[in-house]
Enzyme design. Sequence first.
Site, PDB file in Angstrom:
ATOM      1  N   ASP A 291      37.737  44.042  43.500  1.00 24.01           N
ATOM      2  CA  ASP A 291      38.576  43.166  42.670  1.00 24.01           C
ATOM      3  C   ASP A 291      39.171  42.038  43.517  1.00 24.01           C
ATOM      4  O   ASP A 291      40.357  41.728  43.424  1.00 24.01           O
ATOM      5  CB  ASP A 291      39.686  43.963  41.988  1.00 24.01           C
TER       6      ASP A 291
ATOM      7  N   MET B 153      45.254  46.927  36.499  1.00 26.74           N
ATOM      8  CA  MET B 153      45.372  48.222  37.161  1.00 26.74           C
ATOM      9  C   MET B 153      46.756  48.834  36.994  1.00 26.74           C
ATOM     10  O   MET B 153      46.929  50.026  37.211  1.00 26.74           O
ATOM     11  CB  MET B 153      45.066  48.067  38.657  1.00 26.74           C
TER      12      MET B 153
ATOM     13  N   PRO C 121      42.017  35.459  43.594  1.00 26.79           N
ATOM     14  CA  PRO C 121      43.169  34.773  44.195  1.00 26.79           C
ATOM     15  C   PRO C 121      44.490  35.510  43.993  1.00 26.79           C
ATOM     16  O   PRO C 121      45.357  35.455  44.869  1.00 26.79           O
ATOM     17  CB  PRO C 121      43.173  33.407  43.483  1.00 26.79           C
TER      18      PRO C 121
END
Length: 698
Positions: free
Chosen positions: A140, A21, A143
């Site tokens: 999205d 992103m 971890p």
Amino acid sequence: MRGTVLDGRYRLDALLGHGGMGAVWRAYDQRLERHVAVKVIRDAAVGAASELDSRFRREARLAAQLLGHPHIVAVLDFGIHRGVGEPATPFVVMELIRGGSLSEVAAREPRLSIAQAVEWCAQICDALAAAHEAGIVHRDIKPDNVLLIGRSSGAGHGMVKVVDFGIAAMADPERTRITRAGEVLGSPRYMAPEQTTSERLPDARVDLYSVGCVLYELLTGKPPFEADNALGLLWAHAHTEPEPPGRHREGVGAELEALVLGLLAKQPGDRPADAATVRDRLRSLVAGIAPAPPVEAGGEGGGKTEAKAEGRVDDKAEQRAELARLHGRLAADRERALGADHADTLRSREDHARSVGETGEHAEAARLYTALAVDRARVLGADHLDTLRSRANQAFHVGAAGNHAEAARLYERVAADRGRVLGPDHADAFRSRNDHAWSLGESGERAEAALLYEQLAADRARALGADHPDTLGSRFRHAWNLGKAGQYVQAARLHEQLAADRERVLGADHLDTLGSRHDRAWNLGESGAYAEAARLHERLAADRARVQGPEHPETLGTRYRHAWNLGESGERAEAARLLAPLVVDRDRVLGADHLDTLLTRACHAWNVGKAGQYAEAARLHEQLAVDRARVLGADHPDTLVSRACQAWNLGEGGHSAEAARLYAQVAADRERVLGPDHPETLRSRENHAVYLRAALGG
């Protein structure tokens, strides 16, 4: 872009990381003189520049609804940077979190405790519940997008915060799919199937699927699917069923495994209803998971490894105690500053009670929860969900402190009130009924517990479906308590039916299916059907060796039950033949002093004697008596049993005088340890007389 000032306010100082992103920078807010995190978004992730202004205004209002949530990284500002001669660059300003991501923690600690993994995912779901209610789908969850604060390495659970909700609010959902050029926007390892295959825009259930992927990885150390490239991963998400996590990690219970697999369902409609439901189920599960120290990697036992483990246990115990003290002080300070009835004070008292329980001080935790429940009933009302939760936690810790009968009484009342307030088919009402039945069984009322579980299984089948994991779980506990009540034949019949249904629903090799087959065979053996039980255990041992491995403790345990039942059916020599290599295997896998190794040696020696090899059996029992005295103590009942068995085999082998001498010693020791009227004491005295008469030729 280092040194760039965005919107005349945010100076980019250091690059913290980057992803699909955009890039994350540590920045300085020159207006408010504070450090913040700024994510500079790639224009491809948000769509056409012409849409940015209207979308920012719309989504800024949505993201603002999440401000102050304890498990969401706060979005402080949005903006579009328009440099001279440069394209418009959108950015999001967030609070700066000083802590690592879950991916970094998992890399440092590959064997996270099950309780930690479950608690962290419960917190993630708490964040998602708030976001979904505000109309924001993250899309999205992974971890890397979950930060952990308030936890040094190995110390307590800590608190997680989900990042990038602001990005989720801004992002064009159509751009989270595969682009025309084949680029994947999103994280293929954690993406739901419908994010790339559905004609419709994905809804909030894509986040639940991603939580399932994260939880699976935290539990097992590996993601549910692996492939050589992104497209291979996406294909696996859409077409491949995940292996149950219990195959990769011992201790993953049936309910937790069923929840993980439910989250990973291919069809959104087959997943849990919403994030709040998943959060509550996870927190119910973590409440029943005892805190456990990390396992020393590769440790095989021995003084050095045990000393290290003991040190870590002590460290964790002290850390848990310190956490309880911190929560206790915070609750007291909040009461002084805000008042006893303030919501934050009550929440701190709940944190204090919970952390006290995690130290093992269950009686004190029960006292704290009792007082909290009274105050919440007064402030919030007797039917408020927080009041009911405090009462349920009170019952849990009363039971954990050993008073199962009182816990059952408390759970019964909570179940009734939850059924009245939430509806009889609500998950919390079912859960409290389950806990009521469980506590009743633990108090010794097995038949009554079985009846309650039978009713609960029927209600869950009606409300959730016959094949739902909770329905199957209630059927298991019904059968299990019947067996414990001594109704072995009926229990075996129920376990047989449950094994067939679990095989149909979960698969023949699922651990729950294998467990039901074991329970059927066990109850048949207890009922006296030894030959049939031996046959079933033999087949189960072969399947467990294939599925779990030949050295898995449950495989070894099933081999033991096969041999034991075979011996009880009269096949003593064959049982002894099977037990001899099992002794070797358990010695090698578990250790010579492990109780299961010693038990196998006892069973082997017993069957050797029953097969008529008295001298060899006496020798084996003599050696076992020495080892049991060293491991368990000279006065332990098992040590005394081994000495009595040695004497019996000597007597049956024609050494009556020596048998009488040994029985005299065992009788004296049993009288001292067990009492003069104990049946074992009286039996030893009788055998002393029998072999003394035989020695006299009478």
